[in-house]
Scaffold this active site. Sequence first.
Site, mmCIF file in Angstrom:
data_model
loop_
_atom_site.group_PDB
_atom_site.id
_atom_site.type_symbol
_atom_site.label_atom_id
_atom_site.label_comp_id
_atom_site.label_asym_id
_atom_site.label_seq_id
_atom_site.Cartn_x
_atom_site.Cartn_y
_atom_site.Cartn_z
ATOM 1 C CE LYS A 83 47.050 42.489 39.278
ATOM 2 N NZ LYS A 83 46.091 41.387 39.040
ATOM 3 N NE ARG A 132 42.084 45.437 42.952
ATOM 4 C CZ ARG A 132 43.074 44.586 43.186
ATOM 5 N NH1 ARG A 132 44.226 45.016 43.627
ATOM 6 N NH2 ARG A 132 42.894 43.307 42.973
ATOM 7 N NE ARG A 188 46.697 33.403 43.723
ATOM 8 C CZ ARG A 188 46.321 34.629 43.370
ATOM 9 N NH1 ARG A 188 47.195 35.456 42.840
ATOM 10 N NH2 ARG A 188 45.078 35.011 43.523
ATOM 11 N NE ARG A 242 45.183 35.903 47.053
ATOM 12 C CZ ARG A 242 45.425 36.888 46.204
ATOM 13 N NH1 ARG A 242 46.672 37.102 45.779
ATOM 14 N NH2 ARG A 242 44.457 37.671 45.774
ATOM 15 N NE ARG A 278 40.332 38.113 43.842
ATOM 16 C CZ ARG A 278 41.247 37.155 43.714
ATOM 17 N NH1 ARG A 278 40.941 35.906 44.014
ATOM 18 N NH2 ARG A 278 42.442 37.436 43.279
HETATM 19 P P1 AP5 Z 1 49.694 35.916 40.161
HETATM 20 O O1 AP5 Z 1 51.014 36.435 39.708
HETATM 21 O O2 AP5 Z 1 49.499 35.628 41.621
HETATM 22 O O3 AP5 Z 1 48.508 36.837 39.610
HETATM 23 P P2 AP5 Z 1 48.040 38.288 40.025
HETATM 24 O O4 AP5 Z 1 47.637 38.988 38.783
HETATM 25 O O5 AP5 Z 1 49.072 38.943 40.903
HETATM 26 O O6 AP5 Z 1 46.741 37.874 40.839
HETATM 27 P P3 AP5 Z 1 46.117 38.393 42.192
HETATM 28 O O7 AP5 Z 1 44.953 37.475 42.478
HETATM 29 O O8 AP5 Z 1 47.158 38.509 43.269
HETATM 30 O O9 AP5 Z 1 45.594 39.745 41.797
HETATM 31 P P4 AP5 Z 1 44.528 40.517 42.530
HETATM 32 O O10 AP5 Z 1 44.675 41.794 41.801
HETATM 33 O O11 AP5 Z 1 43.177 39.946 42.580
HETATM 34 O O12 AP5 Z 1 44.975 40.412 44.053
HETATM 35 P P5 AP5 Z 1 45.539 41.480 45.063
HETATM 36 O O13 AP5 Z 1 46.414 40.775 45.996
HETATM 37 O O14 AP5 Z 1 46.051 42.681 44.355
HETATM 38 O O15 AP5 Z 1 49.407 34.601 39.296
HETATM 39 C C1 AP5 Z 1 48.264 33.809 39.542
HETATM 40 C C2 AP5 Z 1 48.647 32.323 39.401
HETATM 41 O O16 AP5 Z 1 48.993 32.061 38.043
HETATM 42 C C3 AP5 Z 1 49.868 31.918 40.239
HETATM 43 O O17 AP5 Z 1 49.676 30.635 40.729
HETATM 44 C C4 AP5 Z 1 51.031 31.939 39.230
HETATM 45 O O18 AP5 Z 1 52.054 31.032 39.572
HETATM 46 C C5 AP5 Z 1 50.332 31.575 37.939
HETATM 47 N N1 AP5 Z 1 50.900 32.205 36.760
HETATM 48 C C6 AP5 Z 1 51.336 33.504 36.676
HETATM 49 N N2 AP5 Z 1 51.777 33.761 35.429
HETATM 50 C C7 AP5 Z 1 51.575 32.600 34.714
HETATM 51 C C8 AP5 Z 1 51.819 32.241 33.360
HETATM 52 N N3 AP5 Z 1 52.363 33.090 32.492
HETATM 53 N N4 AP5 Z 1 51.484 30.982 32.968
HETATM 54 C C9 AP5 Z 1 50.948 30.099 33.848
HETATM 55 N N5 AP5 Z 1 50.705 30.387 35.146
HETATM 56 C C10 AP5 Z 1 51.016 31.639 35.571
HETATM 57 O O19 AP5 Z 1 44.188 41.957 45.800
HETATM 58 C C11 AP5 Z 1 43.449 41.090 46.634
HETATM 59 C C12 AP5 Z 1 42.274 41.863 47.242
HETATM 60 O O20 AP5 Z 1 42.758 42.945 48.056
HETATM 61 C C13 AP5 Z 1 41.342 42.533 46.226
HETATM 62 O O21 AP5 Z 1 40.351 41.643 45.758
HETATM 63 C C14 AP5 Z 1 40.762 43.670 47.082
HETATM 64 O O22 AP5 Z 1 39.772 43.185 47.961
HETATM 65 C C15 AP5 Z 1 41.946 44.097 47.921
HETATM 66 N N6 AP5 Z 1 42.751 45.178 47.304
HETATM 67 C C16 AP5 Z 1 44.066 45.092 46.984
HETATM 68 N N7 AP5 Z 1 44.491 46.256 46.469
HETATM 69 C C17 AP5 Z 1 43.428 47.093 46.457
HETATM 70 C C18 AP5 Z 1 43.239 48.426 46.015
HETATM 71 N N8 AP5 Z 1 44.253 49.144 45.491
HETATM 72 N N9 AP5 Z 1 41.999 48.972 46.117
HETATM 73 C C19 AP5 Z 1 40.978 48.273 46.637
HETATM 74 N N10 AP5 Z 1 41.088 46.992 47.077
HETATM 75 C C20 AP5 Z 1 42.299 46.405 46.984
#
Ligand code: AP5
Length: 252
Positions: free
Chosen positions: A41, A120, A159, A192, A203
């Site tokens: 994402k 979320r 990542r 991370r 997660r």
């Molecule tokens: P990346 O683009 O980083 O993936 P992502 O989907 O953004 O993954 P996240 O882990 O950031 O999502 P998340 O939803 O768990 O984390 P968030 O920060 O929101 O890609 C991943 C890897 O793959 C990278 O290395 C990239 O280069 C590679 N890649 C991408 N596309 C590719 C492709 N096509 N082919 C090959 N490789 C590829 O949340 C973190 C924490 O915060 C949560 O667990 C929770 O505790 C909290 N939190 C955040 N928001 C909320 C909310 N709204 N409500 C409650 N808790 C929340």
Amino acid sequence: MDAPRERTSWLQGGGAVCRTPPRAVARPSRLVLLGPPGVGKGTQAQLLFVHTGACALSTGDIFRNAKSGTVERPSPAMRTAVTSMNRGELVPDDIVLSIVHERLRCLTCRGGFLLDGFPRTVAQAEALDQLLANEGLHLHAALHYELPTRAVVSRLTGRRTCPVCKTVFHLTSRPPKSAGLCDYCHGPLVQRADDEPETVGVRMAEYVECTAPLVDYYRAHGRLRTIDASGTPNEVFERTLSILHSATRAPV
Ligand code: AP5
């Protein structure tokens, strides 16, 4: 790929303002990116930013920013959020909503927005709809990225992230130009803490229980656009653009 915009208003909240605010566009994009942790994402949000000029707004980046020590005195709510994130659990809705509400100016920004990781839960999605309706705005689409779990886990374990500009790299699919260093800030990349295997399991379970129901929510509201997230980031992005062009009136 262009460097991400600094997004001071989003990352710091309160009265903080962006040093380089987005330019006004006639039809700003207002999109939500949905999908399991690690599906890509954030990567797609960065590509969409380059294409549309709308800021990629990640709630996870707000919590990681607070954790990194750049926020002088994190509030008790922010400390609770960071504790939940470290365990891989969702941050409680009331905390997330108060943090997003404090950043309302980013949702009403003339450049539009690309929300990554928010909403979320169904309660968060309802609150977002209400916030936007109060401002006379609406969401153009919820982009739902799908990928088998095994592929998602491999994206997570490879990542590496820049703690300063938040740019995301991958050891094999998107390596930095110099090993271990950010292409833009030139500082060291980090892994991370919540990408450790045991936290990834928590997660994924949180996603299935709390976030996957959002797919039905947005489908019922006619805004769901499902996208196959396999292939390279650019291939996924081409799919994203073609879906946005053909199936929505989203301004892309
Ligand atoms: P990346 O683009 O980083 O993936 P992502 O989907 O953004 O993954 P996240 O882990 O950031 O999502 P998340 O939803 O768990 O984390 P968030 O920060 O929101 O890609 C991943 C890897 O793959 C990278 O290395 C990239 O280069 C590679 N890649 C991408 N596309 C590719 C492709 N096509 N082919 C090959 N490789 C590829 O949340 C973190 C924490 O915060 C949560 O667990 C929770 O505790 C909290 N939190 C955040 N928001 C909320 C909310 N709204 N409500 C409650 N808790 C929340």
